[in-house]
Design an enzyme around this catalytic site. Structure first.
Site, PDB file in Angstrom:
ATOM      1  N   TYR A  73       0.839  -1.203   0.000  1.00 22.58           N
ATOM      2  CA  TYR A  73       0.000   0.000   0.000  1.00 22.58           C
ATOM      3  C   TYR A  73       0.871   1.247   0.000  1.00 22.58           C
ATOM      4  O   TYR A  73       0.568   2.228  -0.680  1.00 22.58           O
ATOM      5  CB  TYR A  73      -0.948   0.017   1.210  1.00 22.58           C
ATOM      6  CG  TYR A  73      -1.932   1.152   1.120  1.00 22.58           C
ATOM      7  CD1 TYR A  73      -3.139   0.983   0.449  1.00 22.58           C
ATOM      8  CD2 TYR A  73      -1.645   2.412   1.657  1.00 22.58           C
ATOM      9  CE1 TYR A  73      -4.046   2.024   0.308  1.00 22.58           C
ATOM     10  CE2 TYR A  73      -2.539   3.466   1.525  1.00 22.58           C
ATOM     11  CZ  TYR A  73      -3.737   3.268   0.847  1.00 22.58           C
ATOM     12  OH  TYR A  73      -4.614   4.305   0.707  1.00 22.58           O
ATOM     13  N   PHE A 125      -7.627  22.318 -24.109  1.00 22.94           N
ATOM     14  CA  PHE A 125      -7.885  20.882 -24.224  1.00 22.94           C
ATOM     15  C   PHE A 125      -9.085  20.579 -23.338  1.00 22.94           C
ATOM     16  O   PHE A 125      -9.259  21.184 -22.275  1.00 22.94           O
ATOM     17  CB  PHE A 125      -6.684  20.011 -23.857  1.00 22.94           C
ATOM     18  CG  PHE A 125      -6.998  18.571 -24.117  1.00 22.94           C
ATOM     19  CD1 PHE A 125      -7.118  18.105 -25.410  1.00 22.94           C
ATOM     20  CD2 PHE A 125      -7.279  17.699 -23.072  1.00 22.94           C
ATOM     21  CE1 PHE A 125      -7.510  16.789 -25.670  1.00 22.94           C
ATOM     22  CE2 PHE A 125      -7.663  16.388 -23.327  1.00 22.94           C
ATOM     23  CZ  PHE A 125      -7.779  15.929 -24.628  1.00 22.94           C
ATOM     24  N   THR A 126      -9.898  19.622 -23.768  1.00 19.04           N
ATOM     25  CA  THR A 126     -11.206  19.369 -23.147  1.00 19.04           C
ATOM     26  C   THR A 126     -11.132  19.198 -21.627  1.00 19.04           C
ATOM     27  O   THR A 126     -11.744  19.964 -20.872  1.00 19.04           O
ATOM     28  CB  THR A 126     -11.840  18.124 -23.801  1.00 19.04           C
ATOM     29  OG1 THR A 126     -10.895  17.057 -23.746  1.00 19.04           O
ATOM     30  CG2 THR A 126     -12.211  18.398 -25.249  1.00 19.04           C
ATOM     31  N   ASP A 216       1.853  20.967 -20.214  1.00 16.14           N
ATOM     32  CA  ASP A 216       1.109  19.716 -20.407  1.00 16.14           C
ATOM     33  C   ASP A 216       2.063  18.829 -21.199  1.00 16.14           C
ATOM     34  O   ASP A 216       2.226  18.982 -22.409  1.00 16.14           O
ATOM     35  CB  ASP A 216      -0.197  19.963 -21.159  1.00 16.14           C
ATOM     36  CG  ASP A 216      -0.980  18.654 -21.354  1.00 16.14           C
ATOM     37  OD1 ASP A 216      -0.358  17.575 -21.280  1.00 16.14           O
ATOM     38  OD2 ASP A 216      -2.193  18.717 -21.594  1.00 16.14           O
ATOM     39  N   LYS A 259       0.006   8.331 -23.258  1.00 14.36           N
ATOM     40  CA  LYS A 259       0.385   8.681 -24.639  1.00 14.36           C
ATOM     41  C   LYS A 259       1.889   8.395 -24.824  1.00 14.36           C
ATOM     42  O   LYS A 259       2.280   7.255 -24.991  1.00 14.36           O
ATOM     43  CB  LYS A 259       0.043  10.148 -24.926  1.00 14.36           C
ATOM     44  CG  LYS A 259      -1.443  10.409 -25.133  1.00 14.36           C
ATOM     45  CD  LYS A 259      -2.221  10.512 -23.868  1.00 14.36           C
ATOM     46  CE  LYS A 259      -3.592  11.119 -24.045  1.00 14.36           C
ATOM     47  NZ  LYS A 259      -4.386  11.062 -22.800  1.00 14.36           N
ATOM     48  N   ARG A 383     -13.273  16.218 -33.402  1.00 14.45           N
ATOM     49  CA  ARG A 383     -12.561  17.263 -32.658  1.00 14.45           C
ATOM     50  C   ARG A 383     -13.002  18.610 -33.226  1.00 14.45           C
ATOM     51  O   ARG A 383     -12.273  19.282 -33.939  1.00 14.45           O
ATOM     52  CB  ARG A 383     -11.040  17.095 -32.784  1.00 14.45           C
ATOM     53  CG  ARG A 383     -10.478  15.840 -32.180  1.00 14.45           C
ATOM     54  CD  ARG A 383     -10.221  15.844 -30.693  1.00 14.45           C
ATOM     55  NE  ARG A 383     -11.355  15.740 -29.817  1.00 14.45           N
ATOM     56  CZ  ARG A 383     -11.273  15.474 -28.512  1.00 14.45           C
ATOM     57  NH1 ARG A 383     -10.116  15.246 -27.941  1.00 14.45           N
ATOM     58  NH2 ARG A 383     -12.344  15.435 -27.758  1.00 14.45           N
ATOM     59  N   PHE A 450     -18.844  15.215 -25.625  1.00 17.05           N
ATOM     60  CA  PHE A 450     -18.442  14.371 -26.756  1.00 17.05           C
ATOM     61  C   PHE A 450     -18.314  12.902 -26.386  1.00 17.05           C
ATOM     62  O   PHE A 450     -18.470  12.027 -27.229  1.00 17.05           O
ATOM     63  CB  PHE A 450     -17.114  14.874 -27.360  1.00 17.05           C
ATOM     64  CG  PHE A 450     -15.976  14.910 -26.377  1.00 17.05           C
ATOM     65  CD1 PHE A 450     -15.787  16.019 -25.570  1.00 17.05           C
ATOM     66  CD2 PHE A 450     -15.108  13.843 -26.247  1.00 17.05           C
ATOM     67  CE1 PHE A 450     -14.733  16.056 -24.648  1.00 17.05           C
ATOM     68  CE2 PHE A 450     -14.062  13.866 -25.349  1.00 17.05           C
ATOM     69  CZ  PHE A 450     -13.880  14.975 -24.537  1.00 17.05           C
TER      70      PHE A 450
END
Ligand code: PM9
Length: 480
Positions: A73, A125-126, A216, A259, A383, A450
């Protein structure tokens, strides 16, 4: 000497079968999914270009690392390995793991944004913007104008327009701007990079004003490759060196490891300020889990640590972006309008240019993504206006200039033959583009619509008219 073809720097050890469906089946699946590609089942998809997020194939080294998961943990050895790798590759001394990128965005927004603050960024960005808004902030787009023009060949369409940034800071006051959010690369501009020189100028502008610069870093390795290829004076440096130089200009980073880092789940918040990191560690236990696992299993932390090292290998990144370029070239040769230059993680179709007969209020990009699936079983993502959502103050639809469909390439998953099938599928649809119909909402959720919205075709039963002749498109094999 004759030319040599390019090839992927890996060979395939495990395969997952995929199947083509019939046109009739796909129409039924589309109707059941409300013409939203997010709501299709993966098993009904032939080539899945919905996203490059969490869809990478892991290496044998990463799978071996999964077996080394320390599932304690607290204080898992995999956490300390990840911390060491992030310090070395990205240069942030303080690491707070999160279950994925938006977990880090949530923590950062809660920590730094006070109600009434303003957050400039190089295009929205969303998930990033939603967390800024939920924390009481207002997002401002300060990207250069070229980023909103699909045809502009600017090599760094992700650059910040310093004049726009300065105008905002002068208007609201530096004390109401907690940080500038700089994405590398810029997803919704088409995967476009920011230059090292531009980021340095942003950092130089912000430092004396007490404004933090937050990266980011989700696709910063891909951004580093573009810098190596395009920015004067950078050819001689490795992608790893350039990545580190980018991060060195910033105060911290939010990261979706799903990514660049070649894992199926994971993210982190990286910081320099130890005091801020202590607050983030306190907050992470509320929303994600203890600060040494952040909602992840030990094995996930290990796979991400190994994936980060692999992500900056020159062979890997060259072939990863090379594959995206290959698809972009094939589509350009077919005359299909795409965002130029081709970005790092995806080829973006210019739906507004492709479907001028569909008004923006009938969501041409949503319709194009649905029609592509109907035509070929290839799954892509809208998009455009559907992703942009509604303005939280006015409740009106936001219509960004870019109305795009993203063909997103997962890393190390598909071969050049898959790219050929995708290019042929899009080219065929392009020839039949006047047979695509617009869509209207039948269900619109409040947040990030979306993902879960449903639609119905306007004035037709289907989103793409059936062909008169046989509509089954079997792969064409040359028979002897
Ligand atoms: N990007 C993508 O498909 C995943 C789903 S959102 C449609 O492009 C950036 C630049 C991203 C991103 C996710 C996140 C959030 C932050 N910044 O998905 O929460 O592209 O790990 O990361 C998606 P998570």
């Amino acid at each position: 000497m004759s030319a040599r073809s390019w090839a992927e720097p890996w060979k395939i050890k495990v395969v997952e079968p995929i199947h083509m469906t019939s046109r009739r089946e796909r129409e039924a699946h589309l109707r059941a999914a409300g013409y939203n590609t997010f709501l299709l089942r993966s098993e009904h998809t032939y080539i899945d270009l919905l996203t490059d997020s969490g869809t990478s194939a892991m290496s044998d080294r990463q799978w071996a690392g999964m077996m080394m998961g320390d599932e304690a943990y607290a204080g898992s050895r995999n956490y300390y390995h990840l911390e060491e790798v992030v310090r070395d590759v990205y240069g942030y001394p303080e690491l707070i793991p999160t279950h994925q990128g938006r977990g880090a965005e949530h923590l950062l927004s809660k920590l730094l944004i006070r109600p009434g603050d303003h957050v400039p960024g190089n295009m929205y960005f969303t998930t990033t913007r939603l967390h800024q808004e939920l924390a009481g902030g207002t997002f401002h787009d300060v990207i250069i104008d070229e980023a909103h023009d699909p045809a502009s060949a600017h090599p760094f369409k992700g650059n910040v327009d310093l004049a726009k940034l300065d105008a905002l800071v002068k208007q609201v006051g530096a004390d109401r701007v907690p940080y500038v959010c700089v994405a590398a690369t810029v997803n919704l501009a088409g995967g476009q990079p920011i230059s090292l020189a531009n980021l340095a100028a942003v950092a130089a502008y912000c430092a004396p004003r007490g404004i933090r610069v937050i990266l980011d870093a989700t696709r910063a390795v891909e951004n580093a490759w573009f810098i190596q290829q395009r920015e004067p004076g950078q050819r001689g440096r490795t992608v790893a060196e350039i990545l580190r130089a980018l991060c060195d200009l910033t105060d911290g980073a939010t990261m979706s490891g799903k990514k660049d880092s070649l894992v199926n789940i994971g993210g982190w918040l990286g910081l320099r300020d130890a005091g801020l990191a202590a607050k983030a560690r306190n907050l992470v236990v509320v929303y994600e889990g203890l600060h040494t696992y952040g909602g992840l299993a030990g094995r996930d932390l290990e796979a991400m640590a190994i994936g980060i090292r692999e992500s900056v290998e020159e062979d890997h990144i060259r072939s990863r972006i090379g594959q995206v370029m290959y698809l972009g070239e094939r589509l350009t040769q077919a005359g299909v309008p795409i965002v130029r230059p081709v970005g790092g993680h995806a080829v973006f179709l210019d739906a507004a240019a492709m479907l001028p007969h569909i008004p923006r209020t009938e969501y041409p990009a949503q319709a194009l993504a649905a029609a592509l699936y109907a035509e070929s079983g290839v799954r892509a993502m809208e998009r455009g206006a559907v992703s942009a959502g509604r303005d939280p103050k006015t409740g009106e639809d936001r219509f960004p200039r870019l109305e795009l469909v993203r063909l997103t390439i997962p890393r190390r998953v598909y071969t050049q033959a898959h790219m050929d099938v995708v290019a042929e599928s899009v080219a065929t649809l392009f020839e039949r583009r006047e047979h695509v119909h617009g869509l209207r909402f039948t269900y619109e959720p409040e947040y990030l619509r979306f993902f879960q919205a449903t639609f119905a075709p306007v004035g037709a039963d289907v989103v793409l008219d059936a062909e008169d002749a046989a509509d089954e498109r079997a792969p064409a094999f040359a028979t002897p």
